[in-house]
Enzyme design. Sequence first.
Site, PDB file in Angstrom:
ATOM      1  N   THR A 198       0.848  -1.187   0.000  1.00  0.00           N
ATOM      2  CA  THR A 198       0.000   0.000   0.000  1.00  0.00           C
ATOM      3  C   THR A 198       0.885   1.239   0.000  1.00  0.00           C
ATOM      4  OG1 THR A 198      -1.931   1.044   1.005  1.00  0.00           O
ATOM      5  CG2 THR A 198      -0.386   0.031   2.533  1.00  0.00           C
ATOM      6  N   LYS A 225       3.739   1.170  -4.009  1.00  0.00           N
ATOM      7  CA  LYS A 225       3.267   0.433  -5.185  1.00  0.00           C
ATOM      8  C   LYS A 225       4.171   0.611  -6.407  1.00  0.00           C
ATOM      9  CE  LYS A 225      -1.409   0.567  -3.546  1.00  0.00           C
ATOM     10  NZ  LYS A 225      -2.813   0.841  -3.781  1.00  0.00           N
ATOM     11  N   ALA A 262      -2.851  11.664 -10.100  1.00  0.00           N
ATOM     12  CA  ALA A 262      -2.598  10.747 -11.214  1.00  0.00           C
ATOM     13  C   ALA A 262      -1.133  10.319 -11.308  1.00  0.00           C
ATOM     14  CB  ALA A 262      -3.056  11.388 -12.524  1.00  0.00           C
TER      15      ALA A 262
HETATM   16  P1  NAP Z   1       1.253   7.140  -3.703  1.00  0.00           P
HETATM   17  O1  NAP Z   1       1.770   6.168  -4.724  1.00  0.00           O
HETATM   18  O2  NAP Z   1       2.151   7.609  -2.630  1.00  0.00           O
HETATM   19  O3  NAP Z   1       0.680   8.375  -4.548  1.00  0.00           O
HETATM   20  C1  NAP Z   1       0.367   9.548  -4.015  1.00  0.00           C
HETATM   21  C2  NAP Z   1      -0.235  10.502  -5.072  1.00  0.00           C
HETATM   22  O4  NAP Z   1      -0.808  11.542  -4.333  1.00  0.00           O
HETATM   23  C3  NAP Z   1       0.780  11.123  -6.006  1.00  0.00           C
HETATM   24  O5  NAP Z   1       0.130  11.459  -7.207  1.00  0.00           O
HETATM   25  C4  NAP Z   1       1.202  12.372  -5.241  1.00  0.00           C
HETATM   26  O6  NAP Z   1       1.606  13.466  -6.067  1.00  0.00           O
HETATM   27  C5  NAP Z   1      -0.096  12.759  -4.573  1.00  0.00           C
HETATM   28  N1  NAP Z   1       0.123  13.412  -3.291  1.00  0.00           N
HETATM   29  C6  NAP Z   1       0.725  12.892  -2.197  1.00  0.00           C
HETATM   30  N2  NAP Z   1       0.725  13.788  -1.179  1.00  0.00           N
HETATM   31  C7  NAP Z   1       0.120  14.895  -1.680  1.00  0.00           C
HETATM   32  C8  NAP Z   1      -0.157  16.164  -1.129  1.00  0.00           C
HETATM   33  N3  NAP Z   1       0.166  16.483   0.125  1.00  0.00           N
HETATM   34  N4  NAP Z   1      -0.771  17.066  -1.904  1.00  0.00           N
HETATM   35  C9  NAP Z   1      -1.111  16.744  -3.191  1.00  0.00           C
HETATM   36  N5  NAP Z   1      -0.851  15.577  -3.772  1.00  0.00           N
HETATM   37  C10 NAP Z   1      -0.262  14.648  -3.016  1.00  0.00           C
HETATM   38  O7  NAP Z   1      -0.024   6.556  -2.959  1.00  0.00           O
HETATM   39  P2  NAP Z   1      -1.029   5.441  -3.440  1.00  0.00           P
HETATM   40  O8  NAP Z   1      -0.543   4.126  -3.025  1.00  0.00           O
HETATM   41  O9  NAP Z   1      -1.343   5.677  -4.870  1.00  0.00           O
HETATM   42  O10 NAP Z   1      -2.324   5.746  -2.523  1.00  0.00           O
HETATM   43  C11 NAP Z   1      -3.056   6.929  -2.660  1.00  0.00           C
HETATM   44  C12 NAP Z   1      -4.300   6.884  -1.765  1.00  0.00           C
HETATM   45  O11 NAP Z   1      -5.239   5.920  -2.241  1.00  0.00           O
HETATM   46  C13 NAP Z   1      -4.002   6.500  -0.315  1.00  0.00           C
HETATM   47  O12 NAP Z   1      -4.810   7.292   0.516  1.00  0.00           O
HETATM   48  C14 NAP Z   1      -4.443   5.059  -0.229  1.00  0.00           C
HETATM   49  O13 NAP Z   1      -4.844   4.686   1.072  1.00  0.00           O
HETATM   50  C15 NAP Z   1      -5.645   5.076  -1.170  1.00  0.00           C
HETATM   51  N6  NAP Z   1      -5.949   3.748  -1.729  1.00  0.00           N
HETATM   52  C16 NAP Z   1      -7.117   3.145  -1.404  1.00  0.00           C
HETATM   53  C17 NAP Z   1      -7.436   1.915  -1.945  1.00  0.00           C
HETATM   54  C18 NAP Z   1      -8.737   1.258  -1.624  1.00  0.00           C
HETATM   55  O14 NAP Z   1      -8.848   0.050  -1.820  1.00  0.00           O
HETATM   56  N7  NAP Z   1      -9.713   1.970  -1.157  1.00  0.00           N
HETATM   57  C19 NAP Z   1      -6.547   1.264  -2.817  1.00  0.00           C
HETATM   58  C20 NAP Z   1      -5.379   1.902  -3.104  1.00  0.00           C
HETATM   59  C21 NAP Z   1      -5.079   3.140  -2.552  1.00  0.00           C
HETATM   60  P3  NAP Z   1       3.134  13.621  -6.578  1.00  0.00           P
HETATM   61  O15 NAP Z   1       3.212  12.773  -7.811  1.00  0.00           O
HETATM   62  O16 NAP Z   1       3.265  15.063  -6.829  1.00  0.00           O
HETATM   63  O17 NAP Z   1       4.011  13.116  -5.467  1.00  0.00           O
END
Ligand code: NAP
Length: 309
Positions: free
Chosen positions: A87, A91, A153
């Site tokens: 998570t 990923k 994205a």
């Molecule tokens: P990740 O790979 O760390 O991606 C984070 C994304 O959010 C990137 O696009 C990043 O932008 C942006 N971001 C991070 N902090 C930010 C901030 N302070 N302001 C604006 N943009 C920000 O995370 P992920 O694994 O994709 O997960 C993202 C979210 O989805 C989490 O909350 C996770 O719990 C949730 N999720 C839920 C499920 C479900 O089954 N419900 C499944 C998967 C994920 P940059 O590219 O600029 O860094």
Amino acid sequence: MKAQTTQRYTLADLEQWREISRDIDPPIRLGVLGDPVAHSFSPEMQNAALRACEINAQYARFHIRPSELRSALHFLRNLNFAGMNLTVPHKIAGFGQIDEADESASRIGAVNTIRIRDNKLVGSNTDGEGFLRAVRSEFSVDLRDLRVLIIGAGGGTGRAIALQCALENCERLVLVNRTLEKANALLQHLRSFFMEARVLGPAARLEVVAWEESLMRMQLGDIDLIVNATPLGMNPSDPAPIPGRLIAPHHMVFDCIYGPSKTTLLRAAEQAGARSANGMSMLLHQGALSFSIWFDREPPIDAMHKALL
Ligand code: NAP
């Protein structure tokens, strides 16, 4: 004597896993690796599935920092694990640290599910398909009929959702990200999916916009579904990823976050009279797909759903 599992394990625990896990019964053979990871409901859901299928194993939380992921995967490969979930924020990094990737993971360049076979880590991604099923069950619509805007994205989840929208040939897709270059790179990757014209009016079918209020405002008249794929909202003090004043009653708002169950974004959607859903159903569907990858059998979806309720 049965040993109790703890709330979460760390890399230090994995280093001496055989000793730590000796008396744990059923044995821990699955887990979720994240930072943070305390919020994850995957253990409750997957343990309910294991019990329902009478599989003698349990699923635990592992708090693994980004700098520790490589070592953690190295240990897990050589222990008697069936697989794991990755998570936030592992990923995309995880994709570079597995031995093989199936089509779902290679298409996206991100992994949320790993199965271990013959000491090899084989990566898959169930987030996109989980999202598709969640949208269908929450809003009774299909992605292919929607104009979608994804905030975040550039992350593993945002990428998986964007690719699913492309595979479904959704009407329109707008990518928003704090780091614009990542959204532009994704746009190049998805361009070929959006060549075919659909009768829509003047708006481009695939666009990137910077994370700025005025630019997002210009897009939102031509958008049906707004998706938050950033972690913004996991802390109750986080601001909404878009100002609430941009949300209109015709929008559907999907927040991938499920803990807390009502984020600032979802409250804003409610106030605007828009339909909204948190990420619980996505969690269920992506987790059910992971279960079937690990055990090559139908997941007990009712038991998993009940555990989340
Ligand atoms: P990740 O790979 O760390 O991606 C984070 C994304 O959010 C990137 O696009 C990043 O932008 C942006 N971001 C991070 N902090 C930010 C901030 N302070 N302001 C604006 N943009 C920000 O995370 P992920 O694994 O994709 O997960 C993202 C979210 O989805 C989490 O909350 C996770 O719990 C949730 N999720 C839920 C499920 C479900 O089954 N419900 C499944 C998967 C994920 P940059 O590219 O600029 O860094």
